[in-house]
Design a protein around this motif. Sequence first.
Motif, PDB file in Angstrom:
ATOM      1  N   ALA A  74       0.828  -1.209   0.000  1.00  0.00           N
ATOM      2  CA  ALA A  74       0.000   0.000   0.000  1.00  0.00           C
ATOM      3  C   ALA A  74       0.865   1.261   0.000  1.00  0.00           C
ATOM      4  O   ALA A  74       0.584   2.218  -0.723  1.00  0.00           O
ATOM      5  N   ILE A  75       1.934   1.272   0.784  1.00  0.00           N
ATOM      6  CA  ILE A  75       2.820   2.444   0.829  1.00  0.00           C
ATOM      7  C   ILE A  75       3.547   2.613  -0.499  1.00  0.00           C
ATOM      8  O   ILE A  75       3.657   3.719  -1.026  1.00  0.00           O
ATOM      9  N   ARG A  76       4.027   1.522  -1.073  1.00  0.00           N
ATOM     10  CA  ARG A  76       4.695   1.612  -2.376  1.00  0.00           C
ATOM     11  C   ARG A  76       3.739   2.150  -3.434  1.00  0.00           C
ATOM     12  O   ARG A  76       4.128   2.952  -4.287  1.00  0.00           O
ATOM     13  N   LEU A  77       2.489   1.730  -3.372  1.00  0.00           N
ATOM     14  CA  LEU A  77       1.484   2.207  -4.320  1.00  0.00           C
ATOM     15  C   LEU A  77       1.244   3.706  -4.156  1.00  0.00           C
ATOM     16  O   LEU A  77       1.207   4.448  -5.141  1.00  0.00           O
ATOM     17  N   VAL A  78       1.115   4.164  -2.914  1.00  0.00           N
ATOM     18  CA  VAL A  78       0.914   5.599  -2.668  1.00  0.00           C
ATOM     19  C   VAL A  78       2.122   6.391  -3.153  1.00  0.00           C
ATOM     20  O   VAL A  78       1.974   7.445  -3.771  1.00  0.00           O
ATOM     21  N   HIS A  79       3.329   5.901  -2.907  1.00  0.00           N
ATOM     22  CA  HIS A  79       4.538   6.593  -3.377  1.00  0.00           C
ATOM     23  C   HIS A  79       4.545   6.697  -4.900  1.00  0.00           C
ATOM     24  O   HIS A  79       4.982   7.710  -5.449  1.00  0.00           O
ATOM     25  N   ARG A  80       4.059   5.670  -5.560  1.00  0.00           N
ATOM     26  CA  ARG A  80       4.045   5.683  -7.028  1.00  0.00           C
ATOM     27  C   ARG A  80       2.968   6.613  -7.574  1.00  0.00           C
ATOM     28  O   ARG A  80       3.182   7.352  -8.517  1.00  0.00           O
ATOM     29  N   VAL A  81       1.797   6.590  -6.945  1.00  0.00           N
ATOM     30  CA  VAL A  81       0.669   7.392  -7.427  1.00  0.00           C
ATOM     31  C   VAL A  81       0.816   8.863  -7.047  1.00  0.00           C
ATOM     32  O   VAL A  81       0.453   9.748  -7.821  1.00  0.00           O
ATOM     33  N   LEU A  82       1.361   9.129  -5.865  1.00  0.00           N
ATOM     34  CA  LEU A  82       1.499  10.504  -5.365  1.00  0.00           C
ATOM     35  C   LEU A  82       2.955  10.817  -5.022  1.00  0.00           C
ATOM     36  O   LEU A  82       3.294  11.062  -3.864  1.00  0.00           O
ATOM     37  N   PRO A  83       3.835  10.825  -6.000  1.00  0.00           N
ATOM     38  CA  PRO A  83       5.244  11.111  -5.687  1.00  0.00           C
ATOM     39  C   PRO A  83       5.407  12.559  -5.233  1.00  0.00           C
ATOM     40  O   PRO A  83       4.715  13.451  -5.734  1.00  0.00           O
ATOM     41  N   PRO A  84       6.298  12.787  -4.250  1.00  0.00           N
ATOM     42  CA  PRO A  84       6.529  14.172  -3.837  1.00  0.00           C
ATOM     43  C   PRO A  84       7.200  14.962  -4.958  1.00  0.00           C
ATOM     44  O   PRO A  84       7.935  14.405  -5.776  1.00  0.00           O
ATOM     45  N   ALA A  85       6.909  16.249  -4.998  1.00  0.00           N
ATOM     46  CA  ALA A  85       7.533  17.111  -6.009  1.00  0.00           C
ATOM     47  C   ALA A  85       9.029  17.193  -5.736  1.00  0.00           C
ATOM     48  O   ALA A  85       9.476  17.157  -4.590  1.00  0.00           O
ATOM     49  N   ARG A  86       9.786  17.276  -6.803  1.00  0.00           N
ATOM     50  CA  ARG A  86      11.230  17.407  -6.644  1.00  0.00           C
ATOM     51  C   ARG A  86      11.573  18.805  -6.189  1.00  0.00           C
ATOM     52  O   ARG A  86      10.947  19.785  -6.617  1.00  0.00           O
ATOM     53  N   ILE A  87      12.574  18.894  -5.330  1.00  0.00           N
ATOM     54  CA  ILE A  87      13.044  20.195  -4.859  1.00  0.00           C
ATOM     55  C   ILE A  87      14.150  20.656  -5.800  1.00  0.00           C
ATOM     56  O   ILE A  87      15.005  19.869  -6.200  1.00  0.00           O
ATOM     57  N   GLY A  88      14.132  21.907  -6.139  1.00  0.00           N
ATOM     58  CA  GLY A  88      15.164  22.444  -7.008  1.00  0.00           C
ATOM     59  C   GLY A  88      14.552  23.085  -8.238  1.00  0.00           C
ATOM     60  O   GLY A  88      13.340  23.110  -8.404  1.00  0.00           O
ATOM     61  N   PRO A  89      15.407  23.593  -9.111  1.00  0.00           N
ATOM     62  CA  PRO A  89      14.893  24.278 -10.298  1.00  0.00           C
ATOM     63  C   PRO A  89      14.201  23.315 -11.241  1.00  0.00           C
ATOM     64  O   PRO A  89      14.605  22.167 -11.385  1.00  0.00           O
ATOM     65  N   ARG A  90      13.128  23.787 -11.841  1.00  0.00           N
ATOM     66  CA  ARG A  90      12.408  22.979 -12.823  1.00  0.00           C
ATOM     67  C   ARG A  90      13.053  23.147 -14.181  1.00  0.00           C
ATOM     68  O   ARG A  90      13.555  24.204 -14.521  1.00  0.00           O
ATOM     69  N   ARG A  91      12.986  22.110 -14.970  1.00  0.00           N
ATOM     70  CA  ARG A  91      13.590  22.160 -16.308  1.00  0.00           C
ATOM     71  C   ARG A  91      12.534  22.154 -17.338  1.00  0.00           C
ATOM     72  O   ARG A  91      11.501  21.694 -17.258  1.00  0.00           O
TER      73      ARG A  91
END
Length: 91
Positions: A74-91
């Motif tokens: 369940a945790i792996r699924l949540v991590h895949r479906v709702l990944p945290p935004a990357r920190i740093g400049p966007r490309r």
Amino acid sequence: MTGIFLQLSRVDREMSFGRLLDFGVIAPRLQQLYTWSAHELAAPGLLDCVRDGALTHSWSFDDRHVWQPPDSFAIRLVHRVLPPARIGPRR
């Protein structure tokens, strides 16, 4: 509303819904949450409570393993479906 929680309990038999939120949604975003809070509250001392995504107000950084989530589908699924935004400049 009750139906949502009943169906989630069927999906998440291995841990409670609250723990799923803690480990699946909140924990991967701790660094971002504390950085944002420190800025918004003008309280830079909040950044002393977290280091590289691990809380350090209760245990030392060397003991960060206590914050590691259990191995859970369940945790792996949540991590895949709702990944945290990357920190740093966007490309």
